[in-house]
Design an enzyme around this catalytic site. Structure first.
Site, PDB file in Angstrom:
ATOM      1  N   LYS A 237     -19.529   7.780 -22.105  1.00  0.00           N
ATOM      2  CA  LYS A 237     -20.870   8.212 -22.523  1.00  0.00           C
ATOM      3  C   LYS A 237     -20.858   9.605 -23.141  1.00  0.00           C
ATOM      4  O   LYS A 237     -21.585   9.867 -24.106  1.00  0.00           O
ATOM      5  CB  LYS A 237     -21.843   8.168 -21.349  1.00  0.00           C
ATOM      6  N   THR A 238     -20.032  10.519 -22.591  1.00  0.00           N
ATOM      7  CA  THR A 238     -19.986  11.874 -23.158  1.00  0.00           C
ATOM      8  C   THR A 238     -19.449  11.828 -24.589  1.00  0.00           C
ATOM      9  O   THR A 238     -19.920  12.547 -25.475  1.00  0.00           O
ATOM     10  CB  THR A 238     -19.114  12.801 -22.288  1.00  0.00           C
TER      11      THR A 238
ATOM     12  N   ASP B 137     -28.827  13.174 -20.449  1.00  0.00           N
ATOM     13  CA  ASP B 137     -27.746  12.510 -19.719  1.00  0.00           C
ATOM     14  C   ASP B 137     -28.171  12.280 -18.270  1.00  0.00           C
ATOM     15  O   ASP B 137     -29.069  12.952 -17.758  1.00  0.00           O
ATOM     16  CB  ASP B 137     -26.493  13.395 -19.776  1.00  0.00           C
ATOM     17  N   GLU B 138     -27.518  11.339 -17.596  1.00  0.00           N
ATOM     18  CA  GLU B 138     -27.772  11.042 -16.173  1.00  0.00           C
ATOM     19  C   GLU B 138     -29.265  10.799 -15.929  1.00  0.00           C
ATOM     20  O   GLU B 138     -29.854  11.279 -14.966  1.00  0.00           O
ATOM     21  CB  GLU B 138     -27.272  12.193 -15.278  1.00  0.00           C
TER      22      GLU B 138
ATOM     23  N   GLN C 180     -25.823   3.797 -10.653  1.00  0.00           N
ATOM     24  CA  GLN C 180     -25.333   5.053 -10.087  1.00  0.00           C
ATOM     25  C   GLN C 180     -26.483   5.987  -9.696  1.00  0.00           C
ATOM     26  O   GLN C 180     -26.294   7.200  -9.591  1.00  0.00           O
ATOM     27  CB  GLN C 180     -24.409   5.759 -11.087  1.00  0.00           C
TER      28      GLN C 180
ATOM     29  N   ARG D 107     -14.707   5.684  -8.813  1.00  0.00           N
ATOM     30  CA  ARG D 107     -14.003   6.962  -9.004  1.00  0.00           C
ATOM     31  C   ARG D 107     -12.509   6.724  -9.162  1.00  0.00           C
ATOM     32  O   ARG D 107     -11.783   7.589  -9.650  1.00  0.00           O
ATOM     33  CB  ARG D 107     -14.222   7.908  -7.819  1.00  0.00           C
TER      34      ARG D 107
END
Length: 735
Positions: free
Chosen positions: A33-34, A218-219, A249, A601
């Site tokens: 995504k970044t 973002d997020e 998430q 993770r």
């Protein structure tokens, strides 16, 4: 354009090219995504959009810094893009225009300790019983109201018929009054006041709408109602809003995050486009299959399934230890084995549901000579000596800050005791002025004549240091504060190893200030205080330190490691006991999302561990393996049955536990016996009437041992049947 999108997958490319109108980018874990956001910014600039007109918002300083650096690598104009966190963005806006709300631009930012201390003072002054209104709980309630954009005045109307709420309302009202007197904002105010500023001043809002023609967030799944309103205010005119997030998430509901913001995006922003990023670049397919299998059990989610071109990878390794000591020994042994086979310590992360689980693991790592770093311990800026000096700097910047003045007025000791400070505070409250202003009038306060000289000396010290602050850089100012206040001298006189450690920490603070001066665009005191106030523990994490990392599952979001251990995978721990008793179905769903975060993770190998029994609250308790374990297909799990063996660096003898049954299904299906609680007494039995503060009077239907407490099932006439913990619920028997 071809250069920018040539290495993107089709979904990523579509997201970069979709620049106009509202866009929901559902970005699964590890889906790049970044990369998409940074390329989208670069593409906008390539299409003629001025960098000045682009805003990108994220949640942590670490993420913001990474995004800005990556944008600047792609395009030479990246430095002019507004890339920042929510809180930092609001500070920048408020510094310019907060005078419209009756504050000055030199406001200070209160952290949670400051807020709690202020609330504690208010509770005492209002003669409210602190046992019934615990400052931390009151602070949490006030924070929740601010997250929902409910002001003190609005809360007062809601609370009119409820004793507890009306009492909290009094505290909330006085708290906001004191904040304004101190020219201070707490973390929640930073966003709340910005929304308020825009609502009350259309001209200021329009200025920022015209500046931020393209907004990216973002997020987005972590936004609360206040942040949602801020984004709506800024984007409502041009509607070029791209939000990026993953509902799977969303794990911060307990601190105000509202998952509905992302689930209802298409309803809130008409004609919104939705693009899914499902290709994962981080993990093996086995790890992704595990994550997909668990999270599909949630109802409140948008359908998506992670996949990868990476290798299939090893099965998930599950280990049930005899007890928590055995669990920790197994983890240490596997890390040691990995190290001997060419792994580095930084390849390993140990994740757990709550911080209490780290102690036994830490003890074992120390005994095994395995270096580790604990995220969630005492952060650098929370250490006493660092906070002392930082409070001096706060006071120099904003003399109206009563919390800062209270902290340092007798540090180091200069003969100004609590009684003197309380008399000063009484005079301040009666005259509605700050403590510092009262200091300057000390000769007019009869009750303080005997302490007048010491108080005058202190005010002179602060005045002198304020003059120093005008001419000195920050690192030199810190040294000057340490010397002129006598802080360094007192530590040197103490002469202990602890005092020497504190001096070294203060020298590190000077170094950090010097580093800030070197790299910051605006290296003034206000900027330094702002950066320190908004820093998070995760911001200091470095992937370059060769140590095992220990942290909670909540802290791990956004990070990745080759090998991950998820420890304490048991009912009552994960999911948490509180969530299993909650009436809110989202409680377990949020725990499952947290499990999904932990699983994703891991890049190469995931371990899941639990124990047959572990020490909790002073008692050995037997918990069943977590329900989430049953949701993982059996063909994805490999049970570890090898007895723990003595580590090479183990200094003392370790008794190996028995091997486990090779049938994993039996282990998953039944709960182990829970031991009778010790030290808990109840004066009622089944059939008795009891009173509970929230639900009123009810009849006890069942009493069951539940670890270190009793679970009480009570039938309440109005609220229905509830299962509550005896110790937490404080039942009172009704005769």
């Amino acid at each position: 354009m071809s250069d920018l999108t040539s290495k993107l997958n089709p979904s990523q490319k579509e997201a970069v090219l979709k620049t106009e109108g509202p866009l929901l980018l559902l970005a699964g874990a590890g889906s790049g995504k970044t990369r998409v956001l940074t390329h989208r910014i670069a593409y906008l600039i390539e299409q003629g959009v001025k960098p000045y007109n682009i805003m990108a918002i994220t949640f942590t300083n670490k993420a913001a810094k990474e995004m800005k650096e990556r944008v600047e690598k792609i395009t030479p104009y990246g430095k002019d893009v507004w890339v920042s966190t929510f809180h930092s963005s609001c500070v920048r806006i408020l510094r310019r225009d907060i005078d419209r709300l009756g504050y000055t631009s030199q406001f200070t930012i209160y952290d949670s300790d400051d807020s709690e201390r202020l609330i504690k003072n208010i509770i005492k002054e209002l003669n409210i019983n602190e046992k019934n209104f615990v400052p931390k709980a009151v602070m949490s309630e006030i924070s929740s109201q601010k997250n929902e954009l409910i002001s003190a005045a609005s809360y007062r109307e809601i609370a009119s018929d409820d004793f507890r709420m009306s009492t909290i309302s009094k505290i909330y009202t006085e708290y906001q009054k004191r904040l304004k007197q101190n020219n201070a904002l707490d973390f929640d105010d930073l966003i709340f006041k910005t929304v308020q500023l825009f609502a009350q001043n259309p001209d200021i809002l329009d200025k920022y709408r015209e500046r931020f023609l393209y907004i990216m967030v973002d997020e987005y799944q972590d936004t609360n109602s206040c942040q949602y309103n801020l984004i709506r205010q800024l984007s409502s005119k041009y509607r070029n809003l791209c939000v990026v997030g993953d509902d799977d998430q969303s794990i911060y509901g307990w601190r105000g995050a509202n998952i509905r913001n992302i689930l209802d995006f298409e309803k809130d922003f008409q004609n919104a486009a939705v693009i899914k990023l499902e290709q994962n670049y981080r993990s093996t397919q086995t790890i992704l299959d595990t994550a997909n299998a668990v999270i599909k059990n949630n109802y409140s989610r948008k359908a998506k399934e992670l996949w990868t071109d990476n290798e299939k990878g090893n099965k998930i390794k599950f280990r049930k230890g005899e007890n928590d000591l055995d669990e920790a020994l197994f983890i240490a042994q596997e890390i040691q084995n990995g190290k001997e086979n060419g792994r580095e310590y930084k390849d390993f992360a140990i994740l757990y549901r709550n911080n209490a689980l780290s102690r036994v693991i830490e003890d074992r790592l120390v005994k095994s000579s395995i270096p580790y770093r604990l995220l969630g311990g005492v952060p650098f800026y929370s250490r006493k000596e660092i906070k002392d000096i930082m409070y001096y700097l706060k006071l120099l910047y904003n003399p109206l800050d009563d919390i800062a003045l209270r902290r340092v007025i007798n540090v180091p000791k200069r003969g100004i005791g609590d009684t003197t400070v309380e008399k000063l505070a009484l005079y301040s409250n009666e005259n509605e002025i700050s403590l510092y202003e009262s200091l300057l009038q000390v000769n007019e306060i009869p009750e303080l004549k005997t302490r007048g000289k010491k108080l005058t000396e202190f005010s002179k010290l602060i005045s002198d240091l304020q003059e120093d602050a005008l001419s000195l850089n920050i690192s030199t100012l810190i040294e000057t504060v340490m010397d002129k206040t006598g802080y360094r001298e007192e530590l040197e006189k103490e002469g202990t190893d602890e005092a020497q450690g504190r001096i070294e920490n203060l020298n590190e603070l000077i170094s950090k200030a010097a580093e800030f001066e070197e790299h910051s665009e605006k290296a003034d005191l206000a900027s330094f205080l702002e950066e320190v106030a908004l820093i998070a523990d995760i911001d200091s994490y470095s992937e370059n330190d060769d140590t095992v990392v220990l942290m909670t599952l909540h802290s791990s979001k956004g990070l990745e490691f080759p090998i991950v251990f998820m420890a304490g995978f048991e009912e009552g721990i994960f999911p948490s006991y509180r969530s299993t008793l909650s009436d809110n179905p989202n409680a377990i769903e949020e725990e499952r999302r947290l499990c999904y975060v932990g699983i994703t993770r891991a890049k190469k190998q995931l371990y899941i561990t639990c124990a047959k029994s572990r020490m909790q609250h002073g008692n050995y308790i037997s918990n069943a393996p977590s329900r989430f374990l049953k949701e993982i297909p059996a063909d994805l799990i490999e049970n570890e049955f090898t007895p723990t063996k003595k580590l090479k660096t183990e200094p003392s003898k370790v008794i190996s536990p028995k091997t486990h049954s090779p049938n994993p299904i039996k282990d998953y299906s039944s709960y182990s016996k829970i031991l009778t609680p010790k030290g808990v007494t109840i004066d009622f039995k089944v059939g008795d009437k009891v009173k509970q503060i929230k639900y009123g009077i009810g009849i006890v239907k069942e009493i069951s041992p539940a670890g270190a407490d009793y679970e009480i099932t009570v039938d309440f006439p109005k609220a229905g049947t509830k299962k509550l913990m005896a110790r937490l619920s404080k039942f009172k028997k009704i005769e």
